[in-house]
Design a protein around this motif. Structure first.
Motif, mmCIF file in Angstrom:
data_model
loop_
_atom_site.group_PDB
_atom_site.id
_atom_site.type_symbol
_atom_site.label_atom_id
_atom_site.label_comp_id
_atom_site.label_asym_id
_atom_site.label_seq_id
_atom_site.Cartn_x
_atom_site.Cartn_y
_atom_site.Cartn_z
ATOM 1 N N GLU A 137 10.820 1.373 3.387
ATOM 2 C CA GLU A 137 12.001 2.037 3.952
ATOM 3 C C GLU A 137 12.029 1.883 5.471
ATOM 4 O O GLU A 137 13.086 1.657 6.068
ATOM 5 C CB GLU A 137 12.006 3.519 3.564
ATOM 6 C CG GLU A 137 12.243 3.786 2.078
ATOM 7 C CD GLU A 137 13.644 3.401 1.609
ATOM 8 O OE1 GLU A 137 14.522 3.160 2.474
ATOM 9 O OE2 GLU A 137 13.864 3.328 0.385
ATOM 10 N N TRP A 139 10.711 -0.577 7.188
ATOM 11 C CA TRP A 139 11.049 -1.969 7.494
ATOM 12 C C TRP A 139 12.531 -2.246 7.262
ATOM 13 O O TRP A 139 13.146 -2.998 8.018
ATOM 14 C CB TRP A 139 10.194 -2.907 6.644
ATOM 15 C CG TRP A 139 8.769 -2.998 7.099
ATOM 16 C CD1 TRP A 139 8.225 -2.464 8.237
ATOM 17 C CD2 TRP A 139 7.700 -3.659 6.422
ATOM 18 N NE1 TRP A 139 6.879 -2.750 8.306
ATOM 19 C CE2 TRP A 139 6.533 -3.486 7.209
ATOM 20 C CE3 TRP A 139 7.609 -4.373 5.233
ATOM 21 C CZ2 TRP A 139 5.293 -4.009 6.844
ATOM 22 C CZ3 TRP A 139 6.375 -4.899 4.856
ATOM 23 C CH2 TRP A 139 5.235 -4.719 5.659
ATOM 24 N N ILE A 140 13.102 -1.650 6.214
ATOM 25 C CA ILE A 140 14.536 -1.830 5.963
ATOM 26 C C ILE A 140 15.349 -1.273 7.132
ATOM 27 O O ILE A 140 16.289 -1.914 7.621
ATOM 28 C CB ILE A 140 14.942 -1.159 4.635
ATOM 29 C CG1 ILE A 140 14.410 -1.978 3.448
ATOM 30 C CG2 ILE A 140 16.464 -1.007 4.538
ATOM 31 C CD1 ILE A 140 14.669 -1.348 2.093
ATOM 32 N N GLN A 141 14.983 -0.080 7.598
ATOM 33 C CA GLN A 141 15.680 0.512 8.739
ATOM 34 C C GLN A 141 15.508 -0.343 9.991
ATOM 35 O O GLN A 141 16.454 -0.520 10.775
ATOM 36 C CB GLN A 141 15.161 1.929 8.980
ATOM 37 C CG GLN A 141 15.533 2.913 7.886
ATOM 38 C CD GLN A 141 14.877 4.269 8.073
ATOM 39 O OE1 GLN A 141 14.352 4.578 9.145
ATOM 40 N NE2 GLN A 141 14.887 5.083 7.025
ATOM 41 N N ALA A 143 14.968 -3.621 10.079
ATOM 42 C CA ALA A 143 15.778 -4.832 9.900
ATOM 43 C C ALA A 143 17.255 -4.542 10.139
ATOM 44 O O ALA A 143 17.972 -5.341 10.754
ATOM 45 C CB ALA A 143 15.565 -5.394 8.500
ATOM 46 N N GLN A 144 17.716 -3.395 9.660
ATOM 47 C CA GLN A 144 19.117 -3.025 9.863
ATOM 48 C C GLN A 144 19.418 -2.770 11.331
ATOM 49 O O GLN A 144 20.509 -3.093 11.815
ATOM 50 C CB GLN A 144 19.452 -1.799 9.011
ATOM 51 C CG GLN A 144 19.490 -2.105 7.519
ATOM 52 C CD GLN A 144 19.610 -0.866 6.647
ATOM 53 O OE1 GLN A 144 19.262 0.243 7.067
ATOM 54 N NE2 GLN A 144 20.099 -1.038 5.426
ATOM 55 N N SER A 145 18.445 -2.225 12.063
ATOM 56 C CA SER A 145 18.642 -2.007 13.500
ATOM 57 C C SER A 145 18.738 -3.333 14.249
ATOM 58 O O SER A 145 19.352 -3.412 15.313
ATOM 59 C CB SER A 145 17.501 -1.161 14.076
ATOM 60 O OG SER A 145 16.294 -1.905 14.166
ATOM 61 N N GLU A 147 20.228 -5.813 12.854
ATOM 62 C CA GLU A 147 21.426 -6.392 12.240
ATOM 63 C C GLU A 147 21.098 -7.651 11.438
ATOM 64 O O GLU A 147 21.852 -8.630 11.433
ATOM 65 C CB GLU A 147 22.486 -6.690 13.314
ATOM 66 C CG GLU A 147 22.956 -5.438 14.044
ATOM 67 C CD GLU A 147 24.064 -5.718 15.048
ATOM 68 O OE1 GLU A 147 24.305 -6.908 15.351
ATOM 69 O OE2 GLU A 147 24.697 -4.756 15.514
ATOM 70 N N ASP A 149 20.557 -9.671 7.864
ATOM 71 C CA ASP A 149 21.126 -9.638 6.517
ATOM 72 C C ASP A 149 19.979 -9.488 5.517
ATOM 73 O O ASP A 149 19.277 -10.445 5.206
ATOM 74 C CB ASP A 149 21.906 -10.925 6.236
ATOM 75 C CG ASP A 149 22.509 -10.930 4.825
ATOM 76 O OD1 ASP A 149 22.429 -9.885 4.138
ATOM 77 O OD2 ASP A 149 23.038 -11.977 4.414
ATOM 78 N N ILE A 150 19.796 -8.268 5.030
ATOM 79 C CA ILE A 150 18.732 -8.014 4.054
ATOM 80 C C ILE A 150 19.324 -7.459 2.761
ATOM 81 O O ILE A 150 18.667 -6.709 2.034
ATOM 82 C CB ILE A 150 17.672 -7.048 4.615
ATOM 83 C CG1 ILE A 150 18.317 -5.741 5.078
ATOM 84 C CG2 ILE A 150 16.871 -7.697 5.729
ATOM 85 C CD1 ILE A 150 17.306 -4.641 5.314
ATOM 86 N N SER A 151 20.560 -7.838 2.474
ATOM 87 C CA SER A 151 21.218 -7.344 1.263
ATOM 88 C C SER A 151 20.415 -7.691 0.011
ATOM 89 O O SER A 151 20.399 -6.936 -0.966
ATOM 90 C CB SER A 151 22.634 -7.921 1.164
ATOM 91 O OG SER A 151 22.604 -9.347 1.215
ATOM 92 N N THR A 154 17.842 -4.836 -0.180
ATOM 93 C CA THR A 154 18.358 -3.491 -0.442
ATOM 94 C C THR A 154 18.848 -3.354 -1.880
ATOM 95 O O THR A 154 18.793 -2.270 -2.462
ATOM 96 C CB THR A 154 19.494 -3.149 0.537
ATOM 97 O OG1 THR A 154 20.506 -4.173 0.482
ATOM 98 C CG2 THR A 154 18.976 -3.052 1.966
#
Length: 322
Positions: A137, A139-141, A143-145, A147, A149-151, A154
Protein backbone atom coordinates in the motif's frame (compact mmCIF):
# COMPACT_ATOMS: atom_id res chain seq x y z
CA UNK A 1 34.29 6.84 7.28
CA UNK A 2 36.91 4.13 7.87
CA UNK A 3 38.85 6.44 10.19
CA UNK A 4 35.69 6.99 12.24
CA UNK A 5 35.44 3.23 12.65
CA UNK A 6 39.02 2.68 13.85
CA UNK A 7 38.39 3.48 17.55
CA UNK A 8 35.77 0.71 17.65
CA UNK A 9 38.10 -2.00 16.30
CA UNK A 10 40.57 -3.99 18.37
CA UNK A 11 44.21 -4.64 17.51
CA UNK A 12 44.60 -1.77 15.03
CA UNK A 13 48.02 -0.15 14.73
CA UNK A 14 48.60 3.60 14.87
CA UNK A 15 49.16 3.76 11.10
CA UNK A 16 47.18 0.80 9.79
CA UNK A 17 47.41 -0.75 6.35
CA UNK A 18 44.02 -0.48 4.66
CA UNK A 19 42.82 -2.30 1.54
CA UNK A 20 39.36 -1.95 0.01
CA UNK A 21 37.74 -4.50 -2.31
CA UNK A 22 34.31 -4.30 -3.92
CA UNK A 23 32.69 -7.60 -3.00
CA UNK A 24 29.29 -7.33 -4.62
CA UNK A 25 26.96 -5.10 -6.54
CA UNK A 26 23.36 -5.79 -5.65
CA UNK A 27 20.25 -4.33 -7.17
CA UNK A 28 20.32 -1.23 -4.92
CA UNK A 29 23.32 -1.00 -2.60
CA UNK A 30 27.11 -1.32 -2.71
CA UNK A 31 29.21 -3.52 -0.43
CA UNK A 32 32.95 -3.43 0.17
CA UNK A 33 35.36 -5.64 2.08
CA UNK A 34 37.79 -3.46 4.01
CA UNK A 35 40.90 -5.00 5.57
CA UNK A 36 42.51 -2.88 8.28
CA UNK A 37 45.75 -4.60 9.32
CA UNK A 38 44.42 -8.10 10.12
CA UNK A 39 40.84 -6.99 10.86
CA UNK A 40 38.17 -7.38 8.18
CA UNK A 41 34.94 -5.38 8.04
CA UNK A 42 32.14 -4.99 5.53
CA UNK A 43 31.01 -1.50 4.54
CA UNK A 44 27.52 -1.23 3.09
CA UNK A 45 26.60 1.97 1.27
CA UNK A 46 23.00 2.62 0.33
CA UNK A 47 22.26 3.27 -3.32
CA UNK A 48 19.95 5.94 -4.72
CA UNK A 49 17.99 8.34 -2.55
CA UNK A 50 14.81 6.63 -3.74
CA UNK A 51 15.96 3.37 -2.16
CA UNK A 52 15.84 5.08 1.23
CA UNK A 53 12.17 5.90 0.60
CA UNK A 54 11.22 2.48 -0.76
CA UNK A 55 13.04 0.70 2.09
CA UNK A 56 12.71 1.17 5.86
CA UNK A 57 16.30 1.85 6.94
CA UNK A 58 15.41 2.13 10.63
CA UNK A 59 13.82 -1.32 10.64
CA UNK A 60 16.72 -2.72 8.62
CA UNK A 61 19.33 -1.51 11.11
CA UNK A 62 17.20 -2.61 14.07
CA UNK A 63 17.05 -6.12 12.57
CA UNK A 64 20.81 -6.04 12.11
CA UNK A 65 21.22 -5.31 15.82
CA UNK A 66 18.71 -8.02 16.73
CA UNK A 67 20.45 -10.62 14.54
CA UNK A 68 23.71 -9.61 16.20
CA UNK A 69 22.09 -10.17 19.60
CA UNK A 70 20.91 -13.68 18.68
CA UNK A 71 24.22 -14.60 17.07
CA UNK A 72 22.82 -14.81 13.53
CA UNK A 73 24.50 -11.79 12.02
CA UNK A 74 27.74 -9.80 11.94
CA UNK A 75 28.96 -7.56 14.75
CA UNK A 76 27.86 -3.96 14.24
CA UNK A 77 30.70 -1.42 14.42
CA UNK A 78 29.30 1.84 13.09
CA UNK A 79 26.29 3.42 11.46
CA UNK A 80 26.58 6.52 9.28
CA UNK A 81 24.11 8.58 7.25
CA UNK A 82 24.21 6.43 4.14
CA UNK A 83 25.11 2.97 5.43
CA UNK A 84 26.94 1.04 8.12
CA UNK A 85 30.07 -0.95 8.99
CA UNK A 86 29.91 -4.51 10.35
CA UNK A 87 32.33 -7.37 10.85
CA UNK A 88 33.12 -9.33 7.70
CA UNK A 89 31.49 -12.77 7.55
CA UNK A 90 33.93 -15.34 6.21
CA UNK A 91 32.64 -17.46 3.37
CA UNK A 92 31.28 -17.05 -0.12
CA UNK A 93 27.88 -15.96 -1.44
CA UNK A 94 26.07 -18.78 -3.19
CA UNK A 95 25.44 -19.12 -6.90
CA UNK A 96 21.89 -19.97 -7.98
CA UNK A 97 23.03 -23.46 -9.00
CA UNK A 98 23.90 -24.10 -5.33
CA UNK A 99 20.24 -23.87 -4.32
CA UNK A 100 19.61 -27.22 -6.02
CA UNK A 101 22.26 -29.12 -4.04
CA UNK A 102 20.82 -31.42 -1.39
CA UNK A 103 23.25 -30.35 1.33
CA UNK A 104 22.48 -26.68 0.64
CA UNK A 105 18.72 -27.30 0.65
CA UNK A 106 19.10 -28.82 4.12
CA UNK A 107 21.30 -25.99 5.45
CA UNK A 108 19.09 -23.16 4.16
CA UNK A 109 15.88 -24.85 5.33
CA UNK A 110 17.39 -25.36 8.79
CA UNK A 111 18.54 -21.75 9.03
CA UNK A 112 15.16 -20.44 7.86
CA UNK A 113 13.44 -22.55 10.51
CA UNK A 114 15.78 -21.05 13.13
CA UNK A 115 14.79 -17.56 12.03
CA UNK A 116 11.09 -18.40 12.06
CA UNK A 117 11.40 -19.87 15.57
CA UNK A 118 12.98 -16.76 17.13
CA UNK A 119 10.74 -15.26 19.80
CA UNK A 120 10.55 -11.52 19.33
CA UNK A 121 10.70 -9.31 22.46
CA UNK A 122 7.18 -7.89 22.79
CA UNK A 123 8.40 -4.30 23.10
CA UNK A 124 10.19 -4.57 19.74
CA UNK A 125 7.33 -6.05 17.71
CA UNK A 126 5.80 -2.69 16.61
CA UNK A 127 9.19 -1.46 15.41
CA UNK A 128 10.23 -4.61 13.55
CA UNK A 129 7.05 -5.57 11.72
CA UNK A 130 7.38 -6.06 7.96
CA UNK A 131 3.74 -6.26 6.87
CA UNK A 132 3.79 -7.16 3.18
CA UNK A 133 0.33 -5.69 2.56
CA UNK A 134 1.09 -2.39 4.29
CA UNK A 135 4.37 -2.21 2.40
CA UNK A 136 2.54 -2.70 -0.91
CA UNK A 137 0.00 0.00 0.00
CA UNK A 138 2.88 2.37 0.80
CA UNK A 139 4.50 1.64 -2.56
CA UNK A 140 1.21 2.13 -4.41
CA UNK A 141 0.76 5.53 -2.76
CA UNK A 142 4.37 6.40 -3.58
CA UNK A 143 3.92 5.41 -7.23
CA UNK A 144 0.71 7.43 -7.44
CA UNK A 145 2.49 10.47 -5.99
CA UNK A 146 4.99 10.09 -8.85
CA UNK A 147 2.03 9.86 -11.28
CA UNK A 148 3.15 6.45 -12.51
CA UNK A 149 0.75 4.22 -14.42
CA UNK A 150 0.29 1.30 -12.02
CA UNK A 151 -3.25 0.34 -13.02
CA UNK A 152 -1.98 -3.18 -13.65
CA UNK A 153 -1.05 -3.43 -9.97
CA UNK A 154 -4.06 -1.69 -8.42
CA UNK A 155 -6.43 -4.05 -10.27
CA UNK A 156 -4.74 -7.11 -8.78
CA UNK A 157 -4.25 -6.15 -5.14
CA UNK A 158 -7.77 -6.98 -3.93
CA UNK A 159 -7.69 -10.39 -5.59
CA UNK A 160 -4.39 -11.19 -3.87
CA UNK A 161 -5.74 -10.10 -0.51
CA UNK A 162 -8.83 -12.26 -0.95
CA UNK A 163 -6.76 -15.28 -1.93
CA UNK A 164 -3.89 -14.95 0.54
CA UNK A 165 -4.46 -12.55 3.40
CA UNK A 166 -6.17 -15.07 5.66
CA UNK A 167 -3.11 -17.33 5.57
CA UNK A 168 -0.75 -15.04 7.51
CA UNK A 169 1.55 -16.58 10.14
CA UNK A 170 3.91 -13.96 11.54
CA UNK A 171 7.50 -14.69 12.52
CA UNK A 172 10.99 -13.31 11.92
CA UNK A 173 11.42 -13.40 8.15
CA UNK A 174 14.21 -12.42 5.75
CA UNK A 175 12.08 -11.93 2.59
CA UNK A 176 14.98 -11.57 0.16
CA UNK A 177 16.91 -14.85 0.22
CA UNK A 178 18.56 -14.63 -3.16
CA UNK A 179 21.88 -16.39 -3.69
CA UNK A 180 23.95 -13.30 -2.87
CA UNK A 181 22.31 -12.99 0.54
CA UNK A 182 23.28 -16.50 1.66
CA UNK A 183 26.92 -16.81 2.75
CA UNK A 184 28.35 -20.33 2.87
CA UNK A 185 31.32 -21.19 5.06
CA UNK A 186 32.76 -24.66 4.53
CA UNK A 187 35.07 -24.37 7.54
CA UNK A 188 33.07 -26.82 9.64
CA UNK A 189 32.39 -30.46 8.78
CA UNK A 190 28.91 -29.86 7.35
CA UNK A 191 29.39 -26.19 6.52
CA UNK A 192 27.24 -23.30 7.71
CA UNK A 193 25.11 -20.63 6.08
CA UNK A 194 24.47 -17.08 7.26
CA UNK A 195 21.72 -14.82 5.96
CA UNK A 196 22.81 -11.24 5.25
CA UNK A 197 21.17 -8.01 4.03
CA UNK A 198 18.11 -7.26 6.17
CA UNK A 199 16.64 -4.53 3.97
CA UNK A 200 13.26 -6.28 3.67
CA UNK A 201 13.46 -8.38 6.84
CA UNK A 202 11.18 -8.14 9.84
CA UNK A 203 8.29 -9.71 11.67
CA UNK A 204 6.41 -10.98 8.66
CA UNK A 205 4.70 -13.78 6.80
CA UNK A 206 6.53 -17.11 6.73
CA UNK A 207 4.64 -18.30 3.64
CA UNK A 208 5.89 -15.30 1.69
CA UNK A 209 9.44 -15.90 2.95
CA UNK A 210 9.36 -19.52 1.78
CA UNK A 211 7.71 -18.77 -1.57
CA UNK A 212 10.04 -15.88 -2.26
CA UNK A 213 13.08 -18.07 -1.63
CA UNK A 214 11.79 -20.59 -4.17
CA UNK A 215 11.41 -17.72 -6.65
CA UNK A 216 15.02 -16.71 -5.98
CA UNK A 217 16.13 -20.08 -7.38
CA UNK A 218 15.46 -18.43 -10.76
CA UNK A 219 18.18 -15.79 -10.28
CA UNK A 220 18.04 -12.09 -11.08
CA UNK A 221 17.59 -12.90 -14.78
CA UNK A 222 14.56 -14.88 -13.64
CA UNK A 223 14.78 -18.05 -15.65
CA UNK A 224 11.52 -19.66 -14.54
CA UNK A 225 12.69 -23.08 -15.75
CA UNK A 226 14.89 -23.04 -12.62
CA UNK A 227 11.92 -22.72 -10.26
CA UNK A 228 12.05 -25.74 -7.90
CA UNK A 229 10.01 -28.75 -8.92
CA UNK A 230 7.33 -30.05 -6.59
CA UNK A 231 9.76 -32.75 -5.42
CA UNK A 232 12.44 -30.16 -4.65
CA UNK A 233 9.94 -27.99 -2.81
CA UNK A 234 8.83 -30.95 -0.70
CA UNK A 235 12.45 -31.85 0.07
CA UNK A 236 13.06 -28.31 1.30
CA UNK A 237 9.81 -28.18 3.29
CA UNK A 238 10.47 -31.53 5.01
CA UNK A 239 13.80 -30.18 6.27
CA UNK A 240 12.17 -26.86 7.20
CA UNK A 241 9.25 -28.37 9.15
CA UNK A 242 11.49 -30.90 10.88
CA UNK A 243 13.75 -28.13 12.17
CA UNK A 244 10.75 -25.94 13.01
CA UNK A 245 9.41 -28.67 15.31
CA UNK A 246 10.60 -28.50 18.95
CA UNK A 247 11.02 -32.29 18.89
CA UNK A 248 12.63 -32.35 15.40
CA UNK A 249 9.84 -34.65 14.27
CA UNK A 250 9.29 -35.05 10.54
CA UNK A 251 5.94 -33.73 9.26
CA UNK A 252 3.14 -36.03 8.20
CA UNK A 253 2.14 -36.10 4.55
CA UNK A 254 -1.01 -34.04 5.05
CA UNK A 255 0.85 -31.24 6.84
CA UNK A 256 3.58 -31.26 4.22
CA UNK A 257 1.28 -31.12 1.21
CA UNK A 258 -0.88 -28.43 2.82
CA UNK A 259 2.15 -26.19 3.36
CA UNK A 260 3.43 -26.82 -0.17
CA UNK A 261 0.07 -25.82 -1.64
CA UNK A 262 -0.05 -22.57 0.34
CA UNK A 263 3.58 -21.67 -0.40
CA UNK A 264 3.15 -22.40 -4.10
CA UNK A 265 0.24 -19.95 -4.21
CA UNK A 266 2.30 -17.31 -2.40
CA UNK A 267 4.71 -17.09 -5.31
CA UNK A 268 2.04 -14.83 -6.83
CA UNK A 269 2.67 -12.32 -4.06
CA UNK A 270 6.42 -12.53 -4.61
CA UNK A 271 6.03 -11.74 -8.33
CA UNK A 272 3.67 -8.86 -7.53
CA UNK A 273 5.79 -7.45 -4.68
CA UNK A 274 9.05 -7.31 -6.62
CA UNK A 275 7.30 -6.33 -9.84
CA UNK A 276 5.87 -3.24 -8.14
CA UNK A 277 9.17 -2.45 -6.40
CA UNK A 278 11.09 -2.64 -9.69
CA UNK A 279 8.43 -0.57 -11.49
CA UNK A 280 9.00 2.32 -9.08
CA UNK A 281 12.78 1.94 -9.18
CA UNK A 282 12.77 1.84 -12.99
CA UNK A 283 10.82 5.07 -13.29
CA UNK A 284 12.36 7.17 -10.53
CA UNK A 285 15.74 5.76 -9.49
CA UNK A 286 18.91 7.35 -10.85
CA UNK A 287 20.80 4.09 -10.33
CA UNK A 288 22.17 2.22 -13.34
CA UNK A 289 23.39 -0.90 -11.55
CA UNK A 290 20.33 -2.99 -12.43
CA UNK A 291 17.73 -3.20 -15.21
CA UNK A 292 14.67 -2.54 -13.06
CA UNK A 293 12.32 -2.09 -16.03
CA UNK A 294 13.09 -5.50 -17.51
CA UNK A 295 12.87 -7.13 -14.09
CA UNK A 296 9.46 -5.61 -13.36
CA UNK A 297 8.10 -6.72 -16.72
CA UNK A 298 9.47 -10.25 -16.26
CA UNK A 299 8.00 -10.66 -12.79
CA UNK A 300 4.56 -9.39 -13.79
CA UNK A 301 4.41 -11.56 -16.91
CA UNK A 302 5.16 -14.51 -14.66
CA UNK A 303 2.56 -13.30 -12.18
CA UNK A 304 -0.16 -13.62 -14.81
CA UNK A 305 1.26 -16.89 -16.12
CA UNK A 306 1.27 -18.47 -12.65
CA UNK A 307 -2.10 -16.92 -11.81
CA UNK A 308 -3.59 -18.61 -14.88
CA UNK A 309 -2.26 -21.97 -13.67
CA UNK A 310 -3.18 -21.63 -9.99
CA UNK A 311 -6.31 -19.46 -10.20
CA UNK A 312 -7.75 -20.15 -13.67
CA UNK A 313 -11.22 -18.91 -12.72
CA UNK A 314 -9.81 -15.40 -12.08
CA UNK A 315 -7.71 -15.17 -15.24
CA UNK A 316 -10.22 -15.25 -18.09
CA UNK A 317 -10.22 -11.48 -18.68
CA UNK A 318 -6.66 -10.56 -17.82
CA UNK A 319 -4.95 -7.93 -19.90
CA UNK A 320 -1.24 -7.98 -19.27
CA UNK A 321 0.02 -4.97 -21.22
CA UNK A 322 3.10 -3.76 -19.38
Amino acid sequence: MIKLCLPYLEGISENPTITITKITIGTINYCFKVTIDDTKVMVRIYGSELSNVVSDRVREFSLLLLANRFGYGPKVHLRFNNGYVVSFIEGNPLEIVDFRKKDMIALIAEKMAEWHNIKMPENLVPHLTMDIWQNIEKWIQLAQSFELDISLFTKEIELLKNELQGEDQLCLTHNDLNSGNVIYNAGKEEGTVTFVDYEFSGLGNRYFDLANHFCEWCGLDFDYSLFPTREQQLEFLVAYLTNLSPTKEEPNQKELESLQEIVNKYQLLSHYFWGLWAKIMAEKSNSNIFDYKKYSETRMKLYFQVKKELLPETSTRDKTDL
